[in-house]
Design a protein around this motif. Structure first.
Motif, PDB file in Angstrom:
ATOM      1  N   GLY A  34      29.634  35.141  49.637  1.00 39.15           N
ATOM      2  CA  GLY A  34      30.235  35.854  48.520  1.00 39.15           C
ATOM      3  C   GLY A  34      31.603  36.416  48.854  1.00 39.15           C
ATOM      4  N   GLY A  35      31.887  36.573  50.150  1.00 40.63           N
ATOM      5  CA  GLY A  35      33.214  37.003  50.565  1.00 40.63           C
ATOM      6  C   GLY A  35      34.287  36.029  50.135  1.00 40.63           C
ATOM      7  N   LYS A  36      33.982  34.750  50.211  1.00 40.02           N
ATOM      8  CA  LYS A  36      34.939  33.723  49.776  1.00 40.02           C
ATOM      9  C   LYS A  36      35.147  33.812  48.266  1.00 40.02           C
ATOM     10  CE  LYS A  36      37.055  29.578  50.182  1.00 40.02           C
ATOM     11  NZ  LYS A  36      38.055  29.150  51.123  1.00 40.02           N
ATOM     12  N   VAL A  37      34.088  34.072  47.521  1.00 37.86           N
ATOM     13  CA  VAL A  37      34.186  34.226  46.066  1.00 37.86           C
ATOM     14  C   VAL A  37      35.136  35.380  45.739  1.00 37.86           C
ATOM     15  CG1 VAL A  37      32.923  34.793  43.952  1.00 37.86           C
ATOM     16  CG2 VAL A  37      31.874  33.284  45.665  1.00 37.86           C
ATOM     17  N   VAL A  38      34.898  36.522  46.353  1.00 40.12           N
ATOM     18  CA  VAL A  38      35.704  37.705  46.079  1.00 40.12           C
ATOM     19  C   VAL A  38      37.146  37.499  46.549  1.00 40.12           C
ATOM     20  CG1 VAL A  38      35.987  40.155  46.651  1.00 40.12           C
ATOM     21  CG2 VAL A  38      33.749  39.268  45.993  1.00 40.12           C
ATOM     22  N   LEU A  39      37.320  36.810  47.663  1.00 40.81           N
ATOM     23  CA  LEU A  39      38.675  36.525  48.140  1.00 40.81           C
ATOM     24  C   LEU A  39      39.456  35.703  47.115  1.00 40.81           C
ATOM     25  CD1 LEU A  39      40.721  36.826  50.400  1.00 40.81           C
ATOM     26  CD2 LEU A  39      39.712  34.818  51.479  1.00 40.81           C
ATOM     27  N   GLU A  40      38.797  34.727  46.514  1.00 43.20           N
ATOM     28  CA  GLU A  40      39.465  33.928  45.473  1.00 43.20           C
ATOM     29  C   GLU A  40      39.778  34.785  44.251  1.00 43.20           C
ATOM     30  OE1 GLU A  40      40.755  30.876  45.995  1.00 43.20           O
ATOM     31  OE2 GLU A  40      40.038  31.278  48.024  1.00 43.20           O
ATOM     32  N   LEU A  41      38.879  35.682  43.886  1.00 42.58           N
ATOM     33  CA  LEU A  41      39.157  36.600  42.773  1.00 42.58           C
ATOM     34  C   LEU A  41      40.344  37.507  43.105  1.00 42.58           C
ATOM     35  CD1 LEU A  41      35.531  37.652  41.780  1.00 42.58           C
ATOM     36  CD2 LEU A  41      37.110  36.247  40.412  1.00 42.58           C
ATOM     37  N   ALA A  42      40.466  37.893  44.367  1.00 42.88           N
ATOM     38  CA  ALA A  42      41.556  38.763  44.793  1.00 42.88           C
ATOM     39  C   ALA A  42      42.917  38.081  44.682  1.00 42.88           C
ATOM     40  CB  ALA A  42      41.319  39.225  46.231  1.00 42.88           C
ATOM     41  N   LYS A  43      42.928  36.769  44.592  1.00 40.15           N
ATOM     42  CA  LYS A  43      44.177  36.020  44.438  1.00 40.15           C
ATOM     43  C   LYS A  43      44.502  35.757  42.973  1.00 40.15           C
ATOM     44  CE  LYS A  43      42.997  33.262  48.363  1.00 40.15           C
ATOM     45  NZ  LYS A  43      43.030  31.910  48.916  1.00 40.15           N
ATOM     46  N   SER A  44      43.583  36.063  42.075  1.00 41.61           N
ATOM     47  CA  SER A  44      43.731  35.686  40.672  1.00 41.61           C
ATOM     48  C   SER A  44      44.153  36.825  39.757  1.00 41.61           C
ATOM     49  CB  SER A  44      42.398  35.122  40.172  1.00 41.61           C
ATOM     50  OG  SER A  44      41.438  36.173  40.086  1.00 41.61           O
ATOM     51  N   SER A  45      44.329  38.001  40.267  1.00 48.37           N
ATOM     52  CA  SER A  45      44.645  39.194  39.465  1.00 48.37           C
ATOM     53  C   SER A  45      43.492  39.603  38.556  1.00 48.37           C
ATOM     54  CB  SER A  45      45.919  38.993  38.638  1.00 48.37           C
ATOM     55  OG  SER A  45      47.015  38.740  39.475  1.00 48.37           O
ATOM     56  N   GLU A  46      42.300  39.111  38.810  1.00 49.42           N
ATOM     57  CA  GLU A  46      41.126  39.465  38.002  1.00 49.42           C
ATOM     58  C   GLU A  46      40.580  40.843  38.383  1.00 49.42           C
ATOM     59  OE1 GLU A  46      39.688  37.532  35.586  1.00 49.42           O
ATOM     60  OE2 GLU A  46      41.076  35.881  35.882  1.00 49.42           O
ATOM     61  N   ILE A  47      40.761  41.212  39.666  1.00 46.79           N
ATOM     62  CA  ILE A  47      40.187  42.462  40.164  1.00 46.79           C
ATOM     63  C   ILE A  47      41.283  43.343  40.746  1.00 46.79           C
ATOM     64  CG2 ILE A  47      37.900  41.472  40.559  1.00 46.79           C
ATOM     65  CD1 ILE A  47      38.614  41.212  43.535  1.00 46.79           C
ATOM     66  N   GLU A  48      40.983  44.626  40.846  1.00 45.34           N
ATOM     67  CA  GLU A  48      41.951  45.585  41.368  1.00 45.34           C
ATOM     68  C   GLU A  48      41.741  45.902  42.850  1.00 45.34           C
ATOM     69  OE1 GLU A  48      42.855  45.025  37.664  1.00 45.34           O
ATOM     70  OE2 GLU A  48      40.825  45.710  38.067  1.00 45.34           O
ATOM     71  N   ALA A  49      40.570  45.598  43.396  1.00 49.16           N
ATOM     72  CA  ALA A  49      40.284  45.834  44.814  1.00 49.16           C
ATOM     73  C   ALA A  49      39.148  44.922  45.247  1.00 49.16           C
ATOM     74  CB  ALA A  49      39.911  47.286  45.062  1.00 49.16           C
ATOM     75  N   ALA A  50      39.169  44.569  46.548  1.00 52.06           N
ATOM     76  CA  ALA A  50      38.156  43.661  47.092  1.00 52.06           C
ATOM     77  C   ALA A  50      37.628  44.189  48.421  1.00 52.06           C
ATOM     78  CB  ALA A  50      38.766  42.278  47.303  1.00 52.06           C
ATOM     79  N   VAL A  51      36.345  43.928  48.654  1.00 51.79           N
ATOM     80  CA  VAL A  51      35.726  44.206  49.948  1.00 51.79           C
ATOM     81  C   VAL A  51      34.938  42.967  50.349  1.00 51.79           C
ATOM     82  CG1 VAL A  51      34.102  45.640  51.243  1.00 51.79           C
ATOM     83  CG2 VAL A  51      35.537  46.687  49.480  1.00 51.79           C
ATOM     84  N   LEU A  52      35.170  42.508  51.580  1.00 56.35           N
ATOM     85  CA  LEU A  52      34.408  41.394  52.142  1.00 56.35           C
ATOM     86  C   LEU A  52      33.566  41.939  53.281  1.00 56.35           C
ATOM     87  CD1 LEU A  52      37.233  38.690  52.556  1.00 56.35           C
ATOM     88  CD2 LEU A  52      36.044  39.389  50.470  1.00 56.35           C
ATOM     89  N   CYS A  53      32.266  41.731  53.224  1.00 52.90           N
ATOM     90  CA  CYS A  53      31.362  42.144  54.297  1.00 52.90           C
ATOM     91  C   CYS A  53      30.831  40.900  54.989  1.00 52.90           C
ATOM     92  CB  CYS A  53      30.202  42.956  53.747  1.00 52.90           C
ATOM     93  SG  CYS A  53      30.704  44.518  53.020  1.00 52.90           S
ATOM     94  N   HIS A  54      31.022  40.855  56.305  1.00 53.76           N
ATOM     95  CA  HIS A  54      30.641  39.709  57.136  1.00 53.76           C
ATOM     96  C   HIS A  54      30.838  38.385  56.394  1.00 53.76           C
ATOM     97  CE1 HIS A  54      26.716  40.403  55.129  1.00 53.76           C
ATOM     98  NE2 HIS A  54      26.830  41.632  55.575  1.00 53.76           N
TER      99      HIS A  54
END
Length: 152
Positions: free
Chosen positions: A37-57
């Motif tokens: 799910g870290g990869k999912v959130v990382l891609e969202l972090a590049k799309s301007s969809e979210i304001e902050a991201a956290v990747l755990c392991h």
């Protein structure tokens, strides 16, 4: 089987959910991703969809993936992680320093292994302490970087 749950598909599946939240008046969204799910959130972090991201392991993430991050990002890793070892996490931090103007942090938790934030022995006091610390770090990151807005 894993292809049915690819990070790209996860990212695409998340976008309408985020849009629906924003249509309901939620103006700022943070996202956390654990393991793949870290990869999912990382891609969202590049799309301007979210304001902050956290990747755990995180898993399935490489140094090039850090390019283009558009929001503050926190990466919480494990000292004993064969999937995303500390050396790789330090490369993530260096890449973010070079390619992103957004605030970022990489934190490596000692004595824990991949998955420790969600898969730890409840009777292991040190593991529980580190998992709780990571959860608090994640919450603090969102409090700091996701704007609080009122829903109408």
């Amino acid at each position: 089987m894993l292809s049915a749950f690819s990070p790209d598909k996860g990212c695409q599946d998340a976008k309408p959910i985020i849009a629906a939240l924003k249509n309901k008046g939620i103006s700022a969204v943070g996202a956390a991703g654990f393991c793949w799910g870290g990869k999912v959130v990382l891609e969202l972090a590049k799309s301007s969809e979210i304001e902050a991201a956290v990747l755990c392991h995180p898993s399935f993430v490489n140094v090039d993936d850090m390019k283009g991050v558009k929001c503050p990002i926190s990466i919480l890793g494990a000292e004993n992680d064969h999937i995303s070892p500390p050396e790789l996490l330090k490369q993530f931090e260096q890449a973010l320093s070079l390619t992103s103007e957004e605030r970022h942090i990489v934190k490596i938790f000692p004595g824990v292994a991949h998955g420790w934030t969600v898969k730890h022995k409840a009777d292991d006091a040190a593991a529980v302490k580190h998992a709780q610390e990571a959860h608090q770090d994640m919450l603090n990151w969102f409090i700091q970087h996701v704007k609080k807005e009122h829903v109408n």
